[in-house]
Structures are given as C-alpha cells and as structure tokens.
Design a protein around this motif. Sequence first.
Motif, PDB file in Angstrom:
ATOM      1  N   HIS A  73       0.819  -1.221   0.000  1.00 44.38           N
ATOM      2  CA  HIS A  73       0.000   0.000   0.000  1.00 44.38           C
ATOM      3  C   HIS A  73       0.849   1.266   0.000  1.00 44.38           C
ATOM      4  CE1 HIS A  73      -3.551  -2.347   0.499  1.00 44.38           C
ATOM      5  NE2 HIS A  73      -3.016  -2.976   1.534  1.00 44.38           N
ATOM      6  N   ALA A  74       2.114   1.119   0.195  1.00 47.99           N
ATOM      7  CA  ALA A  74       2.990   2.287   0.260  1.00 47.99           C
ATOM      8  C   ALA A  74       4.045   2.206  -0.836  1.00 47.99           C
ATOM      9  CB  ALA A  74       3.620   2.390   1.649  1.00 47.99           C
ATOM     10  N   GLU A  75       5.168   1.619  -0.550  1.00 46.54           N
ATOM     11  CA  GLU A  75       6.301   1.627  -1.482  1.00 46.54           C
ATOM     12  C   GLU A  75       6.018   0.991  -2.837  1.00 46.54           C
ATOM     13  OE1 GLU A  75       7.635   2.496   2.446  1.00 46.54           O
ATOM     14  OE2 GLU A  75       6.564   0.734   1.752  1.00 46.54           O
ATOM     15  N   THR A  76       5.243  -0.082  -2.881  1.00 47.71           N
ATOM     16  CA  THR A  76       5.053  -0.774  -4.161  1.00 47.71           C
ATOM     17  C   THR A  76       3.652  -0.590  -4.743  1.00 47.71           C
ATOM     18  OG1 THR A  76       4.451  -2.854  -3.082  1.00 47.71           O
ATOM     19  CG2 THR A  76       6.801  -2.532  -3.624  1.00 47.71           C
ATOM     20  N   SER A  77       2.910   0.414  -4.275  1.00 45.37           N
ATOM     21  CA  SER A  77       1.580   0.632  -4.849  1.00 45.37           C
ATOM     22  C   SER A  77       1.733   1.051  -6.314  1.00 45.37           C
ATOM     23  CB  SER A  77       0.799   1.682  -4.053  1.00 45.37           C
ATOM     24  OG  SER A  77       1.469   2.921  -4.064  1.00 45.37           O
ATOM     25  N   ASP A  78       0.756   0.694  -7.121  1.00 46.57           N
ATOM     26  CA  ASP A  78       0.786   0.939  -8.569  1.00 46.57           C
ATOM     27  C   ASP A  78       0.867   2.444  -8.861  1.00 46.57           C
ATOM     28  OD1 ASP A  78       0.324   1.202 -11.288  1.00 46.57           O
ATOM     29  OD2 ASP A  78      -1.380  -0.170 -11.316  1.00 46.57           O
ATOM     30  N   PRO A  79       1.951   2.897  -9.480  1.00 48.01           N
ATOM     31  CA  PRO A  79       2.106   4.330  -9.739  1.00 48.01           C
ATOM     32  C   PRO A  79       1.087   4.872 -10.742  1.00 48.01           C
ATOM     33  CG  PRO A  79       3.877   3.087 -10.770  1.00 48.01           C
ATOM     34  CD  PRO A  79       3.089   2.119  -9.941  1.00 48.01           C
ATOM     35  N   TYR A  80       0.428   3.986 -11.489  1.00 43.92           N
ATOM     36  CA  TYR A  80      -0.564   4.434 -12.480  1.00 43.92           C
ATOM     37  C   TYR A  80      -1.995   4.338 -11.958  1.00 43.92           C
ATOM     38  CZ  TYR A  80       3.515   4.142 -15.403  1.00 43.92           C
ATOM     39  OH  TYR A  80       4.780   4.321 -15.908  1.00 43.92           O
ATOM     40  N   ASP A  81      -2.153   3.860 -10.746  1.00 42.58           N
ATOM     41  CA  ASP A  81      -3.470   3.761 -10.117  1.00 42.58           C
ATOM     42  C   ASP A  81      -3.674   5.025  -9.281  1.00 42.58           C
ATOM     43  OD1 ASP A  81      -5.636   3.263  -8.394  1.00 42.58           O
ATOM     44  OD2 ASP A  81      -5.145   1.130  -8.193  1.00 42.58           O
ATOM     45  N   THR A  82      -4.487   5.949  -9.795  1.00 43.08           N
ATOM     46  CA  THR A  82      -4.651   7.246  -9.117  1.00 43.08           C
ATOM     47  C   THR A  82      -5.281   7.095  -7.734  1.00 43.08           C
ATOM     48  OG1 THR A  82      -6.729   7.608 -10.294  1.00 43.08           O
ATOM     49  CG2 THR A  82      -4.743   8.613 -11.236  1.00 43.08           C
ATOM     50  N   GLU A  83      -6.193   6.143  -7.576  1.00 41.07           N
ATOM     51  CA  GLU A  83      -6.810   5.932  -6.267  1.00 41.07           C
ATOM     52  C   GLU A  83      -5.776   5.418  -5.268  1.00 41.07           C
ATOM     53  OE1 GLU A  83     -10.343   3.374  -4.114  1.00 41.07           O
ATOM     54  OE2 GLU A  83     -10.411   3.632  -6.286  1.00 41.07           O
ATOM     55  N   ALA A  84      -4.961   4.455  -5.692  1.00 43.82           N
ATOM     56  CA  ALA A  84      -3.914   3.922  -4.814  1.00 43.82           C
ATOM     57  C   ALA A  84      -2.927   5.015  -4.424  1.00 43.82           C
ATOM     58  CB  ALA A  84      -3.180   2.767  -5.496  1.00 43.82           C
ATOM     59  N   GLN A  85      -2.577   5.861  -5.357  1.00 43.18           N
ATOM     60  CA  GLN A  85      -1.632   6.938  -5.067  1.00 43.18           C
ATOM     61  C   GLN A  85      -2.243   7.985  -4.139  1.00 43.18           C
ATOM     62  OE1 GLN A  85       1.699   6.838  -5.707  1.00 43.18           O
ATOM     63  NE2 GLN A  85       1.053   4.785  -6.261  1.00 43.18           N
ATOM     64  N   ALA A  86      -3.543   8.219  -4.277  1.00 40.08           N
ATOM     65  CA  ALA A  86      -4.220   9.165  -3.395  1.00 40.08           C
ATOM     66  C   ALA A  86      -4.281   8.638  -1.958  1.00 40.08           C
ATOM     67  CB  ALA A  86      -5.624   9.458  -3.908  1.00 40.08           C
ATOM     68  N   LEU A  87      -4.413   7.307  -1.809  1.00 46.29           N
ATOM     69  CA  LEU A  87      -4.498   6.703  -0.474  1.00 46.29           C
ATOM     70  C   LEU A  87      -3.137   6.427   0.152  1.00 46.29           C
ATOM     71  CD1 LEU A  87      -7.415   4.161  -0.979  1.00 46.29           C
ATOM     72  CD2 LEU A  87      -7.451   6.268   0.381  1.00 46.29           C
ATOM     73  N   ARG A  88      -2.117   6.389  -0.652  1.00 46.41           N
ATOM     74  CA  ARG A  88      -0.775   6.038  -0.170  1.00 46.41           C
ATOM     75  C   ARG A  88      -0.347   6.831   1.072  1.00 46.41           C
ATOM     76  NH1 ARG A  88       4.745   5.415  -3.749  1.00 46.41           N
ATOM     77  NH2 ARG A  88       6.124   5.194  -1.968  1.00 46.41           N
ATOM     78  N   PRO A  89      -0.504   8.155   1.099  1.00 44.32           N
ATOM     79  CA  PRO A  89      -0.095   8.891   2.310  1.00 44.32           C
ATOM     80  C   PRO A  89      -0.868   8.474   3.561  1.00 44.32           C
ATOM     81  CG  PRO A  89      -0.424  10.396   0.468  1.00 44.32           C
ATOM     82  CD  PRO A  89      -0.935   9.055   0.039  1.00 44.32           C
ATOM     83  N   ARG A  90      -2.104   8.042   3.399  1.00 47.51           N
ATOM     84  CA  ARG A  90      -2.885   7.606   4.555  1.00 47.51           C
ATOM     85  C   ARG A  90      -2.371   6.277   5.101  1.00 47.51           C
ATOM     86  NH1 ARG A  90      -8.692   7.259   4.099  1.00 47.51           N
ATOM     87  NH2 ARG A  90      -8.436   7.050   6.337  1.00 47.51           N
ATOM     88  N   TYR A  91      -1.978   5.359   4.209  1.00 50.67           N
ATOM     89  CA  TYR A  91      -1.379   4.098   4.667  1.00 50.67           C
ATOM     90  C   TYR A  91      -0.047   4.368   5.365  1.00 50.67           C
ATOM     91  CZ  TYR A  91      -4.780   1.193   2.219  1.00 50.67           C
ATOM     92  OH  TYR A  91      -5.939   0.570   1.824  1.00 50.67           O
ATOM     93  N   GLU A  92       0.730   5.270   4.813  1.00 44.18           N
ATOM     94  CA  GLU A  92       2.011   5.622   5.431  1.00 44.18           C
ATOM     95  C   GLU A  92       1.790   6.248   6.804  1.00 44.18           C
ATOM     96  OE1 GLU A  92       3.537   8.064   2.279  1.00 44.18           O
ATOM     97  OE2 GLU A  92       4.525   6.365   1.297  1.00 44.18           O
ATOM     98  N   ALA A  93       0.762   7.090   6.927  1.00 46.44           N
ATOM     99  CA  ALA A  93       0.462   7.727   8.213  1.00 46.44           C
ATOM    100  C   ALA A  93      -0.005   6.687   9.238  1.00 46.44           C
ATOM    101  CB  ALA A  93      -0.603   8.810   8.029  1.00 46.44           C
TER     102      ALA A  93
END
Length: 138
Positions: A73-93
Amino acid sequence: MSESSTSPDAGLRERLERAAEGLTYGSESDRPFEFFFLPGGGERAPGAEAFGRLIGAEGRVEERDLDDFFMRHAETSDPYDTEAQALRPRYEALRELLRTELRGTTVYRTGRIEVQCYVVGGDGRGNLAGVRTVAIET
C-alpha cells in the motif's frame, strides 16, 4: 512499571480508528482495519507463539515486519493507479502512527486462506493494542 488498565486508552483508540477509517488491506478480498485491544497482553508485543496463546489461535502464528506488511500500500503501490496513489499517504500515516504510538509494534498472521492479521504493540499501560484485518489468500 506502567499502570495496567482493562480498557483501551480512549485517545489512542480514536487516533488509530481515525487513521484506519476507510482503509482496507488489499488481498483477494479487501477487508477494513479494525481497532484491536488485549488487556494485560504486556508492555511490548510478545513472540509469535506467546501471542498465539494470548488470542487462542489454532495453528501456527507467524511474525512479519511492519514495513513489509504495509509495502503493497505504500512503497510498491501501482504508480498508475490514481486511487492507490491518493491513499498512499494515509497508509504511510497509519504505519507511522502504529510505529510511534505503540511499543515493539509487530505484525502477526495466523490461519490459512482466511488469514487473520494483527498489527500490535504495547500501549504503555500493560496492554496490547493496534489494528487487525483479514487477508484472503488462495
């Protein structure tokens, strides 16, 4: 020694629930994270075998690294998936909150196919707290 309590610290619970709200653990079935509390579980997360006894797990319990658990959900999330990228900071937090608010934060997994996942550490009051979820792995 810290004062032990049979109920969770309300502030900690609120922070963890707020951080996990709307997040799911990606597997064959995306399941939400839920608050987890085990009174008298200890000052730090115990070894896998001891944790299994505390929760009454049937079968083997394995430990995982916190960073490895959140990697998808963080380091290896799909860089082309806009939803995954939008959620990434929340998983990191959420990962950082678990790391900084709890002592000895560890990930435990138990079961086959429907794998129970616990991300827990000591709450500073003699208990274990954190979040849990389920990963479906066939």
